[in-house]
Design a protein around this motif. Structure first.
Motif, PDB file in Angstrom:
ATOM      1  N   GLU A  38      39.377  -1.936 -41.886  1.00 35.54           N
ATOM      2  CA  GLU A  38      39.814  -1.231 -40.688  1.00 35.54           C
ATOM      3  C   GLU A  38      41.329  -1.268 -40.551  1.00 35.54           C
ATOM      4  N   LEU A  39      41.934  -2.431 -40.799  1.00 35.01           N
ATOM      5  CA  LEU A  39      43.389  -2.536 -40.720  1.00 35.01           C
ATOM      6  C   LEU A  39      44.048  -1.610 -41.744  1.00 35.01           C
ATOM      7  N   LYS A  40      43.461  -1.488 -42.914  1.00 38.19           N
ATOM      8  CA  LYS A  40      44.015  -0.580 -43.923  1.00 38.19           C
ATOM      9  C   LYS A  40      44.052   0.847 -43.397  1.00 38.19           C
ATOM     10  N   LEU A  41      42.975   1.262 -42.732  1.00 39.96           N
ATOM     11  CA  LEU A  41      42.943   2.617 -42.171  1.00 39.96           C
ATOM     12  C   LEU A  41      43.984   2.793 -41.068  1.00 39.96           C
ATOM     13  N   VAL A  42      44.134   1.802 -40.209  1.00 38.15           N
ATOM     14  CA  VAL A  42      45.121   1.881 -39.128  1.00 38.15           C
ATOM     15  C   VAL A  42      46.525   1.981 -39.715  1.00 38.15           C
ATOM     16  N   LEU A  43      46.844   1.123 -40.662  1.00 36.66           N
ATOM     17  CA  LEU A  43      48.175   1.154 -41.276  1.00 36.66           C
ATOM     18  C   LEU A  43      48.408   2.481 -41.984  1.00 36.66           C
ATOM     19  N   HIS A  53      58.155   0.752 -42.194  1.00 37.97           N
ATOM     20  CA  HIS A  53      58.121  -0.519 -42.914  1.00 37.97           C
ATOM     21  C   HIS A  53      57.224  -1.474 -42.140  1.00 37.97           C
ATOM     22  N   GLY A  54      56.958  -2.632 -42.704  1.00 39.64           N
ATOM     23  CA  GLY A  54      55.994  -3.571 -42.139  1.00 39.64           C
ATOM     24  C   GLY A  54      56.272  -3.964 -40.702  1.00 39.64           C
ATOM     25  N   TYR A  55      57.513  -4.285 -40.402  1.00 36.99           N
ATOM     26  CA  TYR A  55      57.841  -4.705 -39.041  1.00 36.99           C
ATOM     27  C   TYR A  55      57.572  -3.574 -38.048  1.00 36.99           C
ATOM     28  N   ASP A  56      57.903  -2.328 -38.433  1.00 35.37           N
ATOM     29  CA  ASP A  56      57.606  -1.175 -37.572  1.00 35.37           C
ATOM     30  C   ASP A  56      56.114  -1.079 -37.286  1.00 35.37           C
ATOM     31  N   THR A  79      48.538  -6.061 -47.276  1.00 36.06           N
ATOM     32  CA  THR A  79      47.777  -4.821 -47.121  1.00 36.06           C
ATOM     33  C   THR A  79      48.618  -3.632 -47.560  1.00 36.06           C
ATOM     34  N   LEU A  80      49.904  -3.641 -47.233  1.00 38.61           N
ATOM     35  CA  LEU A  80      50.793  -2.572 -47.693  1.00 38.61           C
ATOM     36  C   LEU A  80      50.867  -2.554 -49.217  1.00 38.61           C
ATOM     37  N   THR A  81      50.945  -3.727 -49.821  1.00 39.09           N
ATOM     38  CA  THR A  81      50.972  -3.809 -51.281  1.00 39.09           C
ATOM     39  C   THR A  81      49.692  -3.220 -51.865  1.00 39.09           C
ATOM     40  N   LEU A  82      48.555  -3.549 -51.259  1.00 39.81           N
ATOM     41  CA  LEU A  82      47.269  -3.023 -51.730  1.00 39.81           C
ATOM     42  C   LEU A  82      47.203  -1.507 -51.578  1.00 39.81           C
ATOM     43  N   LEU A  83      47.624  -0.986 -50.424  1.00 40.58           N
ATOM     44  CA  LEU A  83      47.622   0.468 -50.220  1.00 40.58           C
ATOM     45  C   LEU A  83      48.519   1.159 -51.244  1.00 40.58           C
ATOM     46  N   ASP A  84      49.649   0.537 -51.571  1.00 40.47           N
ATOM     47  CA  ASP A  84      50.560   1.077 -52.578  1.00 40.47           C
ATOM     48  C   ASP A  84      49.894   1.069 -53.956  1.00 40.47           C
ATOM     49  N   GLU A  85      49.267  -0.045 -54.305  1.00 40.43           N
ATOM     50  CA  GLU A  85      48.586  -0.149 -55.601  1.00 40.43           C
ATOM     51  C   GLU A  85      47.420   0.837 -55.708  1.00 40.43           C
ATOM     52  N   MET A  86      46.809   1.171 -54.572  1.00 44.23           N
ATOM     53  CA  MET A  86      45.693   2.118 -54.548  1.00 44.23           C
ATOM     54  C   MET A  86      46.188   3.567 -54.603  1.00 44.23           C
ATOM     55  N   GLY A  87      47.498   3.756 -54.518  1.00 42.67           N
ATOM     56  CA  GLY A  87      48.061   5.101 -54.570  1.00 42.67           C
ATOM     57  C   GLY A  87      47.937   5.870 -53.260  1.00 42.67           C
ATOM     58  N   LEU A  88      47.678   5.169 -52.167  1.00 41.78           N
ATOM     59  CA  LEU A  88      47.520   5.831 -50.874  1.00 41.78           C
ATOM     60  C   LEU A  88      48.832   5.917 -50.094  1.00 41.78           C
ATOM     61  N   ILE A  89      49.774   5.034 -50.442  1.00 40.09           N
ATOM     62  CA  ILE A  89      51.123   5.089 -49.888  1.00 40.09           C
ATOM     63  C   ILE A  89      52.090   4.869 -51.033  1.00 40.09           C
ATOM     64  N   GLU A  95      66.972   2.849 -45.797  1.00 35.75           N
ATOM     65  CA  GLU A  95      68.301   2.266 -45.695  1.00 35.75           C
ATOM     66  C   GLU A  95      68.131   0.768 -45.534  1.00 35.75           C
ATOM     67  N   GLY A  96      68.972   0.012 -46.164  1.00 37.41           N
ATOM     68  CA  GLY A  96      68.888  -1.437 -46.047  1.00 37.41           C
ATOM     69  C   GLY A  96      67.870  -2.019 -47.010  1.00 37.41           C
ATOM     70  N   THR A  97      67.432  -3.225 -46.694  1.00 39.46           N
ATOM     71  CA  THR A  97      66.559  -3.951 -47.611  1.00 39.46           C
ATOM     72  C   THR A  97      65.071  -3.789 -47.311  1.00 39.46           C
ATOM     73  N   LYS A  98      64.745  -3.217 -46.168  1.00 37.89           N
ATOM     74  CA  LYS A  98      63.335  -3.076 -45.806  1.00 37.89           C
ATOM     75  C   LYS A  98      62.709  -1.904 -46.539  1.00 37.89           C
ATOM     76  N   LYS A  99      61.531  -2.151 -47.126  1.00 32.05           N
ATOM     77  CA  LYS A  99      60.791  -1.089 -47.800  1.00 32.05           C
ATOM     78  C   LYS A  99      60.048  -0.251 -46.775  1.00 32.05           C
ATOM     79  N   ARG A 100      60.346   1.043 -46.761  1.00 28.25           N
ATOM     80  CA  ARG A 100      59.577   1.955 -45.918  1.00 28.25           C
ATOM     81  C   ARG A 100      58.575   2.670 -46.807  1.00 28.25           C
ATOM     82  N   PHE A 101      57.412   2.936 -46.235  1.00 27.95           N
ATOM     83  CA  PHE A 101      56.365   3.601 -46.986  1.00 27.95           C
ATOM     84  C   PHE A 101      55.992   4.918 -46.332  1.00 27.95           C
TER      85      PHE A 101
END
Length: 183
Positions: A38-43, A53-56, A79-89, A95-101
């Motif tokens: 469920e959290l994956k779907l929300v994110l 990014h994660g903090y947002d 969870t963000l790493t997993l979504l990225d590995e799954m090719g969904l994000i 800008e800066g050091t934060k990864k935005r997806f």
């Protein structure tokens, strides 16, 4: 048979519509609002709405729930790493050091297939915000804090007897009964 995001989708079997088992956040003993699927779907939905990014994401979920729930970084970032590995994000220019997806086409497609469950998850956040607004208003917090302070002050005195403890408990029980009977 229709699409079931909990068993057919890439997120596996979540428990549709029910909160997860107890998860202690920040030592407050709150229950987890979403299971992992469920959290994956929300994110994914929030990222599809706007690159983040994660903090947002943590702050947005906290805002949507009226402050009633903020997933921990220890849950969000893996969870963000997993979504990225799954090719969904995928990582989006930032800008800066934060990864935005941003959501990929595959991620948007998955959201389209899971639209009804996603709507239910966001309805759960709105319900949590509504509940929190009704039960965690400033006057109630002030009164509870006042009660806590008075109890601590009174019960820390040396002359507190067992009878005093029973009297205090009876007063609190009486207030609880009156509140329960309110219309």
């Amino acid at each position: 048979m229709g699409y079931d995001a909990w068993t057919d989708g890439p997120f596996g079997g979540g428990r549709h519509g029910r909160p997860g088992r107890g998860e202690h956040e920040g030592g407050r003993g709150r229950r987890r609002v979403f299971d992992g699927g469920e959290l994956k779907l929300v994110l994914l939905k929030l990222i599809a709405d706007a690159p983040r990014h994660g903090y947002d994401l943590i702050r947005e979920i906290e805002g949507l729930s009226g402050g009633g729930y903020a997933p921990s970084p220890g849950v969000v970032y893996p969870t963000l790493t997993l979504l990225d590995e799954m090719g969904l994000i995928e990582e989006h220019r930032s800008e800066g050091t934060k990864k935005r997806f941003a959501a990929t086409e595959a991620g948007r497609g998955h959201l389209a297939e899971a639209a009804a469950p996603v709507d239910e998850l966001f309805a759960r956040l709105r319900k949590l915000a509504d509940h929190r607004e009704r039960t965690d208003g400033a006057p109630i917090r002030r009164a509870m804090g006042n009660l806590r302070q008075v109890l601590q002050h009174r019960l820390m005195r040396d002359d507190v007897s067992e009878d005093t403890l029973h009297e205090v408990a009876a007063l609190i029980d009486d207030a609880a009964r009156k509140i329960e009977r309110m219309k």
